[in-house]
Scaffold this active site. Structure first.
Site, mmCIF file in Angstrom:
data_model
loop_
_atom_site.group_PDB
_atom_site.id
_atom_site.type_symbol
_atom_site.label_atom_id
_atom_site.label_comp_id
_atom_site.label_asym_id
_atom_site.label_seq_id
_atom_site.Cartn_x
_atom_site.Cartn_y
_atom_site.Cartn_z
ATOM 1 N N LEU A 32 18.743 29.916 114.700
ATOM 2 C CA LEU A 32 19.812 30.897 114.445
ATOM 3 C C LEU A 32 19.602 31.607 113.113
ATOM 4 O O LEU A 32 20.016 32.743 112.946
ATOM 5 C CB LEU A 32 21.171 30.202 114.449
ATOM 6 C CG LEU A 32 21.636 29.649 115.804
ATOM 7 C CD1 LEU A 32 22.819 28.717 115.625
ATOM 8 C CD2 LEU A 32 21.993 30.776 116.756
ATOM 9 N N GLY A 33 18.985 30.909 112.170
ATOM 10 C CA GLY A 33 18.740 31.548 110.878
ATOM 11 C C GLY A 33 18.202 30.546 109.878
ATOM 12 O O GLY A 33 18.230 29.343 110.114
ATOM 13 N N GLY A 35 18.154 29.519 105.627
ATOM 14 C CA GLY A 35 18.725 29.735 104.300
ATOM 15 C C GLY A 35 17.778 29.183 103.254
ATOM 16 O O GLY A 35 16.626 28.887 103.567
ATOM 17 N N GLY A 36 18.248 29.022 102.026
ATOM 18 C CA GLY A 36 17.411 28.528 100.941
ATOM 19 C C GLY A 36 16.844 27.144 101.252
ATOM 20 O O GLY A 36 15.649 26.900 101.092
ATOM 21 N N PHE A 37 17.680 26.232 101.696
ATOM 22 C CA PHE A 37 17.255 24.854 101.940
ATOM 23 C C PHE A 37 17.201 24.499 103.416
ATOM 24 O O PHE A 37 16.562 23.537 103.796
ATOM 25 C CB PHE A 37 18.246 23.876 101.295
ATOM 26 C CG PHE A 37 18.119 23.811 99.817
ATOM 27 C CD1 PHE A 37 17.064 23.129 99.229
ATOM 28 C CD2 PHE A 37 19.048 24.437 99.004
ATOM 29 C CE1 PHE A 37 16.944 23.067 97.851
ATOM 30 C CE2 PHE A 37 18.933 24.387 97.621
ATOM 31 C CZ PHE A 37 17.870 23.704 97.036
ATOM 32 N N ALA A 38 17.919 25.253 104.221
ATOM 33 C CA ALA A 38 18.163 24.796 105.586
ATOM 34 C C ALA A 38 17.669 25.759 106.650
ATOM 35 O O ALA A 38 17.555 26.961 106.422
ATOM 36 C CB ALA A 38 19.661 24.608 105.772
ATOM 37 N N LYS A 55 22.546 22.428 111.070
ATOM 38 C CA LYS A 55 21.881 22.839 109.833
ATOM 39 C C LYS A 55 20.962 21.683 109.477
ATOM 40 O O LYS A 55 21.434 20.577 109.218
ATOM 41 C CB LYS A 55 22.981 23.047 108.785
ATOM 42 C CG LYS A 55 22.570 23.769 107.564
ATOM 43 C CD LYS A 55 23.813 24.266 106.814
ATOM 44 C CE LYS A 55 23.472 24.701 105.420
ATOM 45 N NZ LYS A 55 24.589 25.318 104.733
ATOM 46 N N ASP A 149 31.280 31.404 96.628
ATOM 47 C CA ASP A 149 30.144 32.181 97.158
ATOM 48 C C ASP A 149 30.601 33.066 98.319
ATOM 49 O O ASP A 149 29.940 33.158 99.349
ATOM 50 C CB ASP A 149 29.025 31.225 97.597
ATOM 51 C CG ASP A 149 27.658 31.924 97.659
ATOM 52 O OD1 ASP A 149 27.545 33.055 97.130
ATOM 53 O OD2 ASP A 149 26.726 31.344 98.241
HETATM 54 N N1 LIG Z 1 27.668 27.936 112.197
HETATM 55 C C1 LIG Z 1 26.672 28.787 112.409
HETATM 56 N N2 LIG Z 1 26.566 29.443 113.582
HETATM 57 C C2 LIG Z 1 25.557 30.331 113.777
HETATM 58 N N3 LIG Z 1 24.610 30.617 112.863
HETATM 59 C C3 LIG Z 1 24.638 29.986 111.677
HETATM 60 C C4 LIG Z 1 25.670 29.041 111.382
HETATM 61 N N4 LIG Z 1 25.465 28.584 110.129
HETATM 62 C C5 LIG Z 1 24.372 29.204 109.657
HETATM 63 N N5 LIG Z 1 23.862 30.051 110.573
HETATM 64 C C6 LIG Z 1 22.663 30.903 110.415
HETATM 65 O O1 LIG Z 1 21.731 30.256 109.568
HETATM 66 C C7 LIG Z 1 21.505 31.003 108.374
HETATM 67 C C8 LIG Z 1 21.346 30.066 107.176
HETATM 68 O O2 LIG Z 1 22.502 29.248 107.034
HETATM 69 P P1 LIG Z 1 23.147 28.896 105.620
HETATM 70 O O3 LIG Z 1 23.418 30.187 104.925
HETATM 71 O O4 LIG Z 1 24.298 28.005 105.820
HETATM 72 O O5 LIG Z 1 21.964 28.097 104.960
HETATM 73 P P2 LIG Z 1 21.767 27.855 103.401
HETATM 74 O O6 LIG Z 1 20.451 27.173 103.204
HETATM 75 O O7 LIG Z 1 22.966 27.168 102.869
HETATM 76 O O8 LIG Z 1 21.704 29.369 102.972
HETATM 77 P P3 LIG Z 1 21.826 30.075 101.535
HETATM 78 O O9 LIG Z 1 20.498 29.885 100.899
HETATM 79 O O10 LIG Z 1 22.124 31.519 101.929
HETATM 80 O O11 LIG Z 1 22.977 29.421 100.843
HETATM 81 C C9 LIG Z 1 22.700 31.934 108.282
HETATM 82 O O12 LIG Z 1 22.398 33.105 107.600
HETATM 83 C C10 LIG Z 1 22.991 32.201 109.755
HETATM 84 O O13 LIG Z 1 22.126 33.210 110.245
#
Ligand SMILES: Nc1ncnc2c1ncn2[C@@H]1O[C@H](COP(=O)(O)OP(=O)(O)OP(=O)(O)O)[C@@H](O)[C@H]1O
Length: 578
Positions: A32-33, A35-38, A55, A149
């Site tokens: 789905l996407g 992020g920095g760590f996940a 995640k 944030d």
């Molecule tokens: N509950 C969800 N449902 C659908 N897609 C999601 C969900 N949570 C996260 N995503 C997707 O995954 C991506 C990364 O998630 P998230 O931002 O929580 O990760 P992170 O590592 O904490 O990111 P960041 O570095 O931006 O803080 C999001 O931009 C989104 O595209």
């Protein structure tokens, strides 16, 4: 260690209190996407079949004490929250390699993705989304949580288009109300000046500042302090140096609210309640949810007009001229304001059927027999080359009214015997009506909400709702298109039912249950044999294929299409004349 991308099944080891070990299994779906760590994936629990988001965090990236401590704080805070506008925290577990957080899935991505597609949003959408953000923030702050944030990328949209605030990675919970936080955190464009200053600490007001930045960004299309380097952005934030570009027209109320929020002194910013009471949210009625079509295109003027507080009686048209009247049941029912809990007058769209006695008599006369008639279902399933929108189920009720059908994207339509067509969106909040002024005129369409349409359309809408109720479908395919894809024509013979759809797909159901789909946009023919096996051919060479069954049916379809073209006006049943 198993690579994240290769893992198909995620196993959770559960040790019961009696020492017995169980394994809960989840099937991992598409990414789905990141992020920095996940990395975030779709996931289905094999027990409950519930679809969620997971995640996944690689433990080797969490080795430093602080990273793990931060994750634990995120989990602890997020787990304690329960609000309709906050992504639901479902579950947390770990194995040797990864940490897993299972979350409510938000299938319509984030407001950041939405703005990338749309560039800017209308004030109606901004009001609708911000009221939900306000509601989430009120909940958080009343539980002493500061999000820290708030940005477009952390605000998700559910399948119903409801706002879901997510990512509690920077959130903090205050021990007591007057506590000041000192950690520098936030996302550069949205960070509040007191966080950059650092001398006096910060509190709840940082979320209010980010709320102002969010509003500006949705309205103007880019954040107010954005520059090409972070240092300059920070300097501009400290000096509160931003302006409203002349090229974008915005209302006086929206400008006033932003100017009241983006103030250096945190104590001078309005409270969440004051923001909710600002004129920006009072100038018109506000829909509870936006239709899914707005993921791709702005709401139509006809849709927006229902939310005007004092609508003029001027008829509005779209495309070519068709005037829009008012339904006798146009609603003036009471709605509860989410943020204040107060009752306010509203004519929000509703999909509820509130039939008058006249309507009931009408539906009563047809509904019994219409439901007795069995729906025919297509065996086609989504393929990479085949159509994305097709008829999943249909009922031929042309002996009385017309043909009703449900599409793969969740829309329901009726082709009426008088050649007019109606199609509701997936949520049943709006519908589009296609008609001609006279036989030789070009077809035009008008969009209405289910809560507000001309009285003379009552019968047709009742029928539409009837088909919508009975032709339920699963496994919806997400698509956005305007006008909504609908049946333009149908012909029924003793061998087949043939539909021509507005997305340039011809769909044929043969009496032996085999099916053909002709897609003229990518010149593909899809054949589904009577056992449900699917094969795809190039349209140009399909007749030369040695699949005799298919070529025979294709030839027959081409002949019928010629007949269809010769009789452009009327869809009909040819079987009687054959
Ligand atoms: N509950 C969800 N449902 C659908 N897609 C999601 C969900 N949570 C996260 N995503 C997707 O995954 C991506 C990364 O998630 P998230 O931002 O929580 O990760 P992170 O590592 O904490 O990111 P960041 O570095 O931006 O803080 C999001 O931009 C989104 O595209």
């Amino acid at each position: 260690m198993a690579r994240q991308e290769d893992m198909q099944i995620i196993e959770e080891k559960v040790t019961k209190s009696n020492g017995e070990v169980l394994y809960k299994r989840y099937s991992k779906g598409r990414l789905l996407g990141k992020g920095g760590f996940a990395s975030v994936y779709e996931i289905i629990s094999q027990d409950s079949k519930v679809l969620s988001a997971v995640k996944m965090m690689d433990k080797s990236a969490l080795t430093k004490g602080r990273a793990r401590q931060k994750l634990m704080s995120e989990v602890k805070i997020h787990k304690s929250l329960s609000h309709t506008n906050i992504v639901k925290f479902e579950h947390f577990f770990e194995d040797n390699d990864y940490v897993y957080i299972i979350l409510e899935i938000c299938t319509n991505q984030t407001l950041s993705d939405l703005l990338r597609r749309r560039k800017r949003l209308t004030e109606l959408e901004i009001q609708c989304y911000l009221l939900q953000v306000l509601s989430a923030l009120k909940y958080l702050h009343s539980h002493r949580v500061i999000h820290r944030d708030i940005k477009l990328g952390n605000i998700f949209l559910s399948d119903k288009m409801e706002i879901k605030m997510g990512d509690f990675g920077l959130a903090t919970k205050l021990e007591f109300d007057g506590e000041r936080k000192r950690t520098i955190c936030g996302t550069p464009n949205y960070i509040a000046p007191e966080i950059l200053d650092g001398r006096f600490g910060h509190s709840y007001e940082v979320d209010i500042w980010s709320f102002g930045v969010l509003m500006y960004t949705m309205l103007i299309g880019k954040p107010p302090f954005e520059t090409s380097d972070v240092k300059t952005t920070y300097r501009r934030i400290r000096m509160n140096a931003y302006s409203f570009p002349e090229s974008v027209q915005i209302s006086a109320e929206s400008k006033d609210l932003i100017e009241r929020i983006l103030i250096i002194d945190p104590t001078a910013r309005p409270s969440l309640t004051e923001i909710g009471q600002h004129g920006f949210f009072a100038k018109n009625l506000i829909p509870k949810l936006m239709p899914t079509s707005t993921l791709a295109v702005p709401p139509t003027p006809v849709y927006m007009r229902q939310f005007e507080k004092n609508p003029s009686l001027r008829p509005l048209s779209r495309g070519r001229d068709i005037s829009v009247g008012k339904s006798p049941r146009s609603n003036s029912h009471k709605d509860t304001d989410r943020s204040t809990g107060k009752k306010n007058e509203s004519n929000r769209p509703t999909s509820r059927e509130r039939a008058s006695s006249r309507d009931k008599a009408y539906s009563g006369s047809h509904s019994g027999s219409a439901t007795k008639k069995n729906a025919t279902a297509s065996n086609y399933i989504l393929t990479t080359e085949g159509p994305k929108i097709w008829i999943k189920k249909w009922v031929d009720y042309s002996a009385k009214y017309g043909v009703g059908y449900a599409l793969s994207n969740g829309c329901t339509g009726v082709y009426f015997n008088d050649t007019t067509k109606i199609i509701s969106d997936r949520d049943g909040t709006i519908f589009q009506y296609f008609s001609r002024r006279d036989r030789s005129a070009e077809e035009t369409f008008v969009e209405y909400s289910l809560g507000n349409f001309p009285a003379e359309m009552q019968k047709k809408v009742t029928l539409l709702m009837h088909f919508r109720k009975h032709l339920t479908i699963e496994d919806l395919v997400e698509t956005y298109e305007n006008p909504l894809t609908h049946v333009k024509k149908w012909i029924s013979t003793s061998h087949a039912m043939i539909f021509r759809l507005s997305n340039k797909v011809v769909q044929v159901h043969f009496t032996d249950k085999s099916e053909l789909m002709l897609c003229s946009t990518n010149k593909i023919v899809v054949y589904v044999n009577k056992n449900g096996e699917i094969s795809t051919y190039a349209l140009a060479t399909a007749m030369e294929n040695n699949n005799k069954e298919m070529t025979k049916r294709l030839k027959y379809t081409k002949e019928i299409l010629t007949t269809m073209l010769q009789n452009p006006a009327q869809s009909r049943n040819l079987a009687k004349n054959e």
